[in-house]
Design an enzyme around this catalytic site. Structure first.
Site, short mmCIF file in Angstrom:
data_model
loop_
_atom_site.label_atom_id
_atom_site.label_comp_id
_atom_site.label_asym_id
_atom_site.label_seq_id
_atom_site.Cartn_x
_atom_site.Cartn_y
_atom_site.Cartn_z
N LYS A 9 55.45 75.25 31.24
CA LYS A 9 56.44 75.70 30.43
C LYS A 9 55.93 77.34 29.79
CE LYS A 9 57.60 71.34 29.28
NZ LYS A 9 57.33 69.95 28.40
N GLN A 63 54.32 68.47 22.80
CA GLN A 63 54.35 67.75 24.25
C GLN A 63 53.85 66.17 24.13
OE1 GLN A 63 54.89 69.26 27.33
NE2 GLN A 63 54.90 66.89 28.04
N ASP A 77 63.50 70.45 22.49
CA ASP A 77 63.45 69.20 23.34
C ASP A 77 64.72 68.50 23.09
OD1 ASP A 77 61.53 69.16 25.07
OD2 ASP A 77 59.88 68.40 23.78
#
Ligand code: NAP
Length: 294
Positions: A54, A98, A121
């Site tokens: 990422k 995460q 997200d």
């Protein structure tokens, strides 16, 4: 049957190049470079790889990025304080924590602590709910990437029968919403899970199968209608002594026997995976531009 390979790697590269052009145009016009922050807890190999990818993708898109690391024994309170800081930090347009998190931290509590306007997200209930009723929102990257792949490859979805295997909050459920929406896939959607007794029969009737269960080689040739389109989301690490790492990523679809039956299929790796990261970049660009929220 001659099948076409749906190349997520190439599609993601093309989209990232488009994003970079847009970022440079924003900066040239005196605007702010989008900034993504990622919070990583512990040293799980898979999570380390995802987060590194990422951060690398941010550089490719011309974004600023910040990686914040905590050891696995970080307290929930410390992590929530970090989320609060990022919520209030005006230089950060969007951020992710995460997953998965260590067991002593309540994942849902952390997700809900994130300001939904920075929730790139798309896991916050406000974004999930807005997406479900067709309002502008950050959409979970994996299902968004799959819909984009289908659209870019000209796969007709409207009026088709789509079977989704798996009902997780991050893949199966949002995928079902996107595929059924009039402004999305406009398909007739069936969702199967571990208690679906007719799963094989459902798959055999499907024009499109999206497999997201994390069971290597689960979808076999006898489950696939000739001419179907297959999207393989599964990425399970299986031991492989021929690899330097000692493992390889295995999809949910038995590729060698299923591919010849299909009109189009995604490989693993190189299919859905690269699109997931690319859609996170698209969400970050949208956050930087305040596309969904002021
Ligand atoms: P998850 O949270 O573990 O959910 C798995 C789903 O599959 C559940 O709904 C489960 O049913 C169902 N399932 C499990 N075994 C089954 C079986 N034998 N028959 C029918 N249904 C079954 O998984 P996830 O997070 O959605 O991820 C799924 C897979 O996609 C994993 O391999 C993951 O690594 C991969 N993934 C890839 C990407 C990418 O970017 N490529 C992104 C996200 C996930 P129940 O609900 O009944 O338990």
């Amino acid at each position: 049957m001659e099948y076409s390979l749906i190349d997520g790697k190439a599609t993601a590269a093309a989209i990232k190049a488009e994003i970079k052009q847009q970022v440079e145009a924003i900066v040239a016009a005196g605007g702010k470079r989008p900034h993504l922050a990622a919070v990583l807890v512990g040293h799980d190999g898979g999570s380390e790889t995802y987060v590194n990818n990422k951060v690398r993708a941010c550089a490719e898109c011309g974004f600023e990025s910040t990686l914040i690391r905590f050891e696995a024994d970080v307290t929930e309170e410390e992590l929530l304080a970090c989320v609060d800081r990022l919520n209030r930090d005006a230089s950060v347009d969007g951020f992710i924590v995460q997953l998965p998190l260590p067991r002593h931290i309540a994942e849902q509590k952390v997700i809900e602590a994130i300001d939904y306007r920075k929730d790139v997200d798309g896991f916050h209930p406000i974004n999930v709910g807005r997406m479900a009723i067709g309002l502008p929102a950050f959409v979970s990257a994996t299902p968004k990437g799959i819909l984009t792949l289908l659209q870019r490859y000209g796969v007709q979805t409207s009026g088709k029968k789509c079977v989704i295997l798996g009902r997780s909050n991050i893949v199966g459920k949002p995928m079902a919403q996107l595929m059924m929406q009039k402004e999305g896939g406009d398909a007739t959607v069936t969702v199967c899970h571990s208690h679906s007794p007719q799963l094989k029969d459902e798959c055999r009737q499907a024009d499109i199968i999206i497999a997201a269960i994390g069971r290597p080689d689960f979808v076999t040739a006898d489950m696939v209608k000739p001419g179907a389109v297959i999207i393989d989301v599964g990425t399970t690490r299986v031991p492989d002594a021929t690899r330097k790492s000692g493992f390889r990523l295995n999809g949910d679809v038995k590729f060698d026997e299923v591919a010849p039956l299909c009109t189009a299929i995604t490989p693993v790796p190189g299919g859905v995976g690269p699109m997931t990261i690319c859609m996170l970049m698209q969400n970050t660009l949208a956050a930087g531009r305040h596309e969904y929220y002021d």
